[in-house]
Design a protein around this motif. Structure first.
Motif, short mmCIF file in Angstrom:
data_model
loop_
_atom_site.label_atom_id
_atom_site.label_comp_id
_atom_site.label_asym_id
_atom_site.label_seq_id
_atom_site.Cartn_x
_atom_site.Cartn_y
_atom_site.Cartn_z
N VAL A 132 0.83 -1.17 0.11
CA VAL A 132 -0.04 -0.18 0.32
C VAL A 132 1.13 0.62 -0.37
CG1 VAL A 132 -1.64 1.53 1.45
CG2 VAL A 132 -1.90 -1.08 1.47
N GLU A 176 -7.39 4.87 -3.15
CA GLU A 176 -9.05 4.50 -2.47
C GLU A 176 -8.31 2.91 -3.46
OE1 GLU A 176 -10.22 4.07 0.13
OE2 GLU A 176 -8.71 6.15 0.59
N ALA A 177 -7.95 2.64 -4.67
CA ALA A 177 -7.64 1.46 -5.03
C ALA A 177 -6.58 0.56 -4.81
CB ALA A 177 -8.26 1.08 -7.12
N ARG A 216 -5.59 1.16 -1.78
CA ARG A 216 -5.96 0.35 -0.67
C ARG A 216 -6.55 -0.83 -0.84
NH1 ARG A 216 -5.83 6.57 0.26
NH2 ARG A 216 -3.91 7.55 0.02
N ALA A 217 -7.34 -0.72 -1.76
CA ALA A 217 -8.32 -1.71 -1.48
C ALA A 217 -7.66 -3.35 -1.95
CB ALA A 217 -9.23 -1.51 -2.88
N ASN A 218 -6.76 -3.12 -2.63
CA ASN A 218 -5.82 -4.54 -2.82
C ASN A 218 -5.28 -4.77 -1.49
OD1 ASN A 218 -6.44 -5.60 -5.61
ND2 ASN A 218 -5.68 -3.00 -5.85
N ARG A 219 -4.80 -4.40 -0.48
CA ARG A 219 -4.75 -4.23 0.82
C ARG A 219 -4.64 -6.07 0.91
NH1 ARG A 219 -3.32 -1.42 6.35
NH2 ARG A 219 -2.55 -0.37 4.68
#
Length: 68
Positions: A37, A62-63, A65-68
């Motif tokens: 991230v 945000e995209a 971060r969504a792959n965390r």
């Protein structure tokens, strides 16, 4: 596509952000999700700044971060 699994491209008159989920998982397995991230957000921010595409930067971050 970077080793992070993130690519920014320009096609048909539009900028887009894409992800290679296999590369992301490989990166996270070696370096951890937090590192992904941090480095992914830095990469996207830097690239968007250089390319002058800051309107959707918050959404692209945000995209990432969504792959965390």
């Amino acid at each position: 596509m970077t080793e992070l699994g993130i690519a920014i491209s320009f096609k048909s008159g539009r900028w887009s952000l894409s992800f290679d989920l296999n590369k992301i998982e490989q990166f996270k397995s070696v370096h951890g999700a937090d590192s992904f991230v941090e480095e992914g957000c830095r990469y996207v921010s830097d690239q968007c700044g250089e390319l002058g595409i800051t309107d959707d930067l918050w959404l692209w971050l945000e995209a990432v971060r969504a792959n965390r």
